[in-house]
Design a protein around this motif. Structure first.
Motif, PDB file in Angstrom:
ATOM      1  N   GLY A  62     -17.169  -3.329   1.093  1.00  0.00           N
ATOM      2  CA  GLY A  62     -15.816  -2.808   1.296  1.00  0.00           C
ATOM      3  C   GLY A  62     -15.662  -2.129   2.648  1.00  0.00           C
ATOM      4  O   GLY A  62     -16.662  -1.686   3.235  1.00  0.00           O
ATOM      5  N   LEU A  65     -10.309 -12.089  -2.719  1.00  0.00           N
ATOM      6  CA  LEU A  65     -10.101 -11.936  -1.271  1.00  0.00           C
ATOM      7  C   LEU A  65     -11.400 -11.837  -0.487  1.00  0.00           C
ATOM      8  O   LEU A  65     -11.522 -12.440   0.576  1.00  0.00           O
ATOM      9  CB  LEU A  65      -9.245 -10.698  -0.982  1.00  0.00           C
ATOM     10  N   HIS A  93      -7.187  -4.738  -9.598  1.00  0.00           N
ATOM     11  CA  HIS A  93      -7.694  -4.437  -8.256  1.00  0.00           C
ATOM     12  C   HIS A  93      -9.001  -5.203  -8.039  1.00  0.00           C
ATOM     13  O   HIS A  93      -9.172  -5.900  -7.040  1.00  0.00           O
ATOM     14  CB  HIS A  93      -7.907  -2.917  -8.153  1.00  0.00           C
ATOM     15  N   TYR A 138      -4.316   9.153  -4.945  1.00  0.00           N
ATOM     16  CA  TYR A 138      -4.996   8.495  -6.069  1.00  0.00           C
ATOM     17  C   TYR A 138      -5.893   9.506  -6.782  1.00  0.00           C
ATOM     18  O   TYR A 138      -5.947   9.555  -8.009  1.00  0.00           O
ATOM     19  CB  TYR A 138      -5.814   7.307  -5.554  1.00  0.00           C
ATOM     20  N   ARG A 139      -6.593  10.350  -5.994  1.00  0.00           N
ATOM     21  CA  ARG A 139      -7.483  11.356  -6.621  1.00  0.00           C
ATOM     22  C   ARG A 139      -6.674  12.383  -7.409  1.00  0.00           C
ATOM     23  O   ARG A 139      -7.063  12.767  -8.503  1.00  0.00           O
ATOM     24  CB  ARG A 139      -8.332  12.088  -5.576  1.00  0.00           C
ATOM     25  N   TRP A 170      -0.315  -5.850  -7.719  1.00  0.00           N
ATOM     26  CA  TRP A 170      -1.447  -6.764  -7.438  1.00  0.00           C
ATOM     27  C   TRP A 170      -1.002  -8.218  -7.414  1.00  0.00           C
ATOM     28  O   TRP A 170      -1.659  -9.070  -6.818  1.00  0.00           O
ATOM     29  CB  TRP A 170      -2.597  -6.552  -8.433  1.00  0.00           C
ATOM     30  N   VAL A 190      -9.781  -8.107  -5.356  1.00  0.00           N
ATOM     31  CA  VAL A 190     -10.875  -7.946  -4.384  1.00  0.00           C
ATOM     32  C   VAL A 190     -11.818  -9.140  -4.459  1.00  0.00           C
ATOM     33  O   VAL A 190     -12.209  -9.708  -3.436  1.00  0.00           O
ATOM     34  CB  VAL A 190     -11.618  -6.607  -4.637  1.00  0.00           C
ATOM     35  N   TRP A 193     -19.354  -2.389  -6.918  1.00  0.00           N
ATOM     36  CA  TRP A 193     -19.064  -0.955  -7.075  1.00  0.00           C
ATOM     37  C   TRP A 193     -17.793  -0.774  -7.923  1.00  0.00           C
ATOM     38  O   TRP A 193     -17.750   0.038  -8.855  1.00  0.00           O
ATOM     39  CB  TRP A 193     -18.891  -0.315  -5.681  1.00  0.00           C
ATOM     40  N   SER A 203       0.851  -1.207   0.000  1.00  0.00           N
ATOM     41  CA  SER A 203       0.000   0.000   0.000  1.00  0.00           C
ATOM     42  C   SER A 203       0.879   1.247   0.000  1.00  0.00           C
ATOM     43  O   SER A 203       0.607   2.224  -0.713  1.00  0.00           O
ATOM     44  CB  SER A 203      -0.917   0.038   1.220  1.00  0.00           C
ATOM     45  N   SER A 210      -9.886   2.563   3.749  1.00  0.00           N
ATOM     46  CA  SER A 210      -9.931   1.949   2.416  1.00  0.00           C
ATOM     47  C   SER A 210      -9.112   2.815   1.462  1.00  0.00           C
ATOM     48  O   SER A 210      -9.030   4.049   1.647  1.00  0.00           O
ATOM     49  CB  SER A 210     -11.386   1.893   1.941  1.00  0.00           C
ATOM     50  N   GLY A 211      -8.546   2.199   0.424  1.00  0.00           N
ATOM     51  CA  GLY A 211      -7.827   2.953  -0.612  1.00  0.00           C
ATOM     52  C   GLY A 211      -8.711   4.022  -1.238  1.00  0.00           C
ATOM     53  O   GLY A 211      -8.227   4.999  -1.817  1.00  0.00           O
ATOM     54  N   PHE A 212     -10.008   3.826  -1.116  1.00  0.00           N
ATOM     55  CA  PHE A 212     -11.021   4.795  -1.534  1.00  0.00           C
ATOM     56  C   PHE A 212     -10.691   6.198  -0.985  1.00  0.00           C
ATOM     57  O   PHE A 212     -11.016   7.216  -1.575  1.00  0.00           O
ATOM     58  CB  PHE A 212     -12.326   4.280  -0.934  1.00  0.00           C
ATOM     59  N   GLY A 254     -14.518   0.689   3.053  1.00  0.00           N
ATOM     60  CA  GLY A 254     -14.839   2.111   2.850  1.00  0.00           C
ATOM     61  C   GLY A 254     -16.336   2.352   2.748  1.00  0.00           C
ATOM     62  O   GLY A 254     -16.772   3.492   2.559  1.00  0.00           O
ATOM     63  N   GLY A 255     -17.142   1.263   2.828  1.00  0.00           N
ATOM     64  CA  GLY A 255     -18.597   1.456   2.905  1.00  0.00           C
ATOM     65  C   GLY A 255     -19.347   1.275   1.595  1.00  0.00           C
ATOM     66  O   GLY A 255     -20.563   1.464   1.562  1.00  0.00           O
ATOM     67  N   THR A 256     -18.675   0.900   0.503  1.00  0.00           N
ATOM     68  CA  THR A 256     -19.417   0.650  -0.743  1.00  0.00           C
ATOM     69  C   THR A 256     -19.833  -0.823  -0.788  1.00  0.00           C
ATOM     70  O   THR A 256     -19.472  -1.610   0.082  1.00  0.00           O
ATOM     71  CB  THR A 256     -18.564   0.948  -2.002  1.00  0.00           C
ATOM     72  N   VAL A 277     -16.938   1.154 -11.592  1.00  0.00           N
ATOM     73  CA  VAL A 277     -15.876   2.157 -11.735  1.00  0.00           C
ATOM     74  C   VAL A 277     -14.884   1.725 -12.824  1.00  0.00           C
ATOM     75  O   VAL A 277     -14.356   2.550 -13.567  1.00  0.00           O
ATOM     76  CB  VAL A 277     -15.150   2.340 -10.376  1.00  0.00           C
TER      77      VAL A 277
HETATM   78  C1  HEM Z   1      -5.753  -6.242  -1.078  1.00  0.00           C
HETATM   79  C2  HEM Z   1      -6.863  -5.925  -0.453  1.00  0.00           C
HETATM   80  C3  HEM Z   1      -7.808  -4.861  -0.943  1.00  0.00           C
HETATM   81  C4  HEM Z   1      -9.145  -4.981  -0.951  1.00  0.00           C
HETATM   82  C5  HEM Z   1      -9.965  -6.190  -0.495  1.00  0.00           C
HETATM   83  C6  HEM Z   1      -9.668  -3.737  -1.485  1.00  0.00           C
HETATM   84  C7  HEM Z   1     -11.011  -3.464  -1.626  1.00  0.00           C
HETATM   85  C8  HEM Z   1     -11.526  -2.279  -2.084  1.00  0.00           C
HETATM   86  C9  HEM Z   1     -12.924  -1.959  -2.152  1.00  0.00           C
HETATM   87  C10 HEM Z   1     -14.065  -2.917  -1.771  1.00  0.00           C
HETATM   88  C11 HEM Z   1     -13.047  -0.697  -2.626  1.00  0.00           C
HETATM   89  C12 HEM Z   1     -14.344   0.098  -2.819  1.00  0.00           C
HETATM   90  C13 HEM Z   1     -14.439   1.118  -1.697  1.00  0.00           C
HETATM   91  C14 HEM Z   1     -14.717   0.460  -0.358  1.00  0.00           C
HETATM   92  O1  HEM Z   1     -15.888   0.194  -0.062  1.00  0.00           O
HETATM   93  O2  HEM Z   1     -13.760   0.218   0.397  1.00  0.00           O
HETATM   94  C15 HEM Z   1     -11.717  -0.209  -2.880  1.00  0.00           C
HETATM   95  C16 HEM Z   1     -11.420   1.035  -3.415  1.00  0.00           C
HETATM   96  C17 HEM Z   1     -10.148   1.474  -3.669  1.00  0.00           C
HETATM   97  N1  HEM Z   1      -8.987   0.820  -3.357  1.00  0.00           N
HETATM   98 FE1  HEM Z   1      -8.804  -1.070  -2.664  1.00  0.00          FE
HETATM   99  N2  HEM Z   1      -8.638  -2.917  -1.811  1.00  0.00           N
HETATM  100  C18 HEM Z   1      -7.476  -3.546  -1.486  1.00  0.00           C
HETATM  101  C19 HEM Z   1      -6.208  -3.033  -1.605  1.00  0.00           C
HETATM  102  C20 HEM Z   1      -5.914  -1.770  -2.074  1.00  0.00           C
HETATM  103  C21 HEM Z   1      -4.589  -1.204  -2.122  1.00  0.00           C
HETATM  104  C22 HEM Z   1      -3.308  -1.877  -1.630  1.00  0.00           C
HETATM  105  C23 HEM Z   1      -4.702   0.019  -2.708  1.00  0.00           C
HETATM  106  C24 HEM Z   1      -3.619   1.019  -2.977  1.00  0.00           C
HETATM  107  C25 HEM Z   1      -3.133   1.801  -2.058  1.00  0.00           C
HETATM  108  C26 HEM Z   1      -6.099   0.229  -3.005  1.00  0.00           C
HETATM  109  C27 HEM Z   1      -6.609   1.360  -3.572  1.00  0.00           C
HETATM  110  C28 HEM Z   1      -7.940   1.602  -3.748  1.00  0.00           C
HETATM  111  C29 HEM Z   1      -8.459   2.815  -4.361  1.00  0.00           C
HETATM  112  C30 HEM Z   1      -7.641   3.965  -4.924  1.00  0.00           C
HETATM  113  C31 HEM Z   1      -9.836   2.726  -4.330  1.00  0.00           C
HETATM  114  C32 HEM Z   1     -10.831   3.735  -4.911  1.00  0.00           C
HETATM  115  C33 HEM Z   1     -11.066   3.399  -6.377  1.00  0.00           C
HETATM  116  C34 HEM Z   1     -11.913   4.424  -7.099  1.00  0.00           C
HETATM  117  O3  HEM Z   1     -12.466   5.337  -6.494  1.00  0.00           O
HETATM  118  O4  HEM Z   1     -12.032   4.309  -8.338  1.00  0.00           O
HETATM  119  N3  HEM Z   1      -6.793  -0.889  -2.625  1.00  0.00           N
HETATM  120  N4  HEM Z   1     -10.814  -1.190  -2.541  1.00  0.00           N
END
Ligand code: HEM
Length: 266
Positions: free
Chosen positions: A237, A231, A224, A115-116, A86, A228, A246, A39, A108-110, A239-241, A250
């Protein structure tokens, strides 16, 4: 913290002492180690990708297409590294992810502001995504600034207009913080560029470099989503989506929309 870099020119420059001090794990899980470190690596690469796309935009503003192409070439390699991350994360099993998932709380990465910045600088403007950082004054101010600046694609459209191509007024003077809307006239311009390569060789190379970039970004999003799915399946998620569904929606977004639409006409 004691400064461990003194007398070591490499450590003084790279500040690896500070970097390693940032690995503050919340559990004893080995999987969490890879998750946090990957991350952090992705965040650094988001920043590098943002810097490179801003630089490419500045070069296009001075009509230096060759210089911008050189920058975009490096940016592609940054995206390749981002996509490669990944592979490490998808080696984790659902049970291993479960060892630390609770510790993420609603994190959450959200919520990644870098990233934004990266998305906004390429052209996916979305004021609501800046708005979610309203509680942090400095982050919000900086995101609003990136939102209000022309994106890389805005700079491309302005360059096409300077080259005498009929880009609509609405594309070259507008509120840059608003989402860009696809224009038929711009599809037609790209069709001209693709079909008259002898006249527009540099613009054709620029168009294909942009499609490379959009392709690489879409690959990051797809990987990504795949990670997801393996896993957490259909769970929501942190982050609440709704999670994977979702992210699937996107993932359909494409940067530089007319460059995709024009393909149906070639
Ligand atoms: C490996 C386990 C991971 C899982 C299960 C996961 C899951 C998710 C999920 C479900 C979302 C939708 C928002 C939410 O409800 O949380 C999300 C969004 C996002 N995640 Fe991950 N994530 C993982 C790892 C990462 C990592 C390592 C990064 C990079 C730092 C990342 C970056 C993002 C970004 C930038 C978004 C927003 C995407 C957008 O708005 O288009 N994620 N993630």
């Amino acid at each position: 913290m004691e400064d461990e870099s003194k007398g070591n020119p490499f450590v003084e420059y790279v500040r690896s002492d500070v970097l390693f001090s940032l690995q503050q794990f919340r559990t004893g899980s080995g999987a969490e180690r890879s998750f946090l470190i990957m991350s952090q690596i992705m965040e650094l690469l988001f920043k590098l990708a943002y810097d490179e796309s801003v630089r490419a935009r500045e070069l296009l503003d001075t009509d230096d297409i060759a210089g911008a192409l050189w920058n975009l070439r490096r940016l592609r390699h940054v995206y390749a590294m981002l996509s490669g991350a990944w592979d490490v994360l998808s080696a984790m099993s659902p049970a291993e992810y479960g060892e630390f998932r609770e510790q993420l709380g609603e994190g959450s990465g959200f919520q990644s502001y870098m990233y934004r910045h990266m998305e906004f600088s390429l052209g996916n403007k979305n004021p609501a995504m800046a708005g979610m950082h309203g509680g942090d004054e400095r982050t919000y101010r900086e995101l609003r600034r990136t939102l209000a600046e022309p994106s890389l694609y805005d700079a491309v459209l302005r360059l096409l207009r300077r080259r005498g191509l009929p880009v609509p007024d609405a594309c070259v003077e507008r509120d840059w913080s608003e989402p860009y809307e696809e224009q038929d006239a711009v599809v037609e311009i790209w069709r001209t560029v693709y079909s008259e390569r002898d006249n527009y060789g540099d613009l054709h190379r620029l168009a294909e470099a942009l499609v490379d970039l959009a392709h690489d970004f879409a690959r990051w999003r797809s990987l990504h989503l795949l990670t997801v799915e393996r896993l957490i399946g259909a769970k929501t998620g942190t982050g609440g989506t709704s999670g994977a569904s979702w992210l699937r929606r996107v993932s359909e977004h494409r940067f530089f929309p007319e460059l995709w639409s024009v393909r149906s006409t070639l």
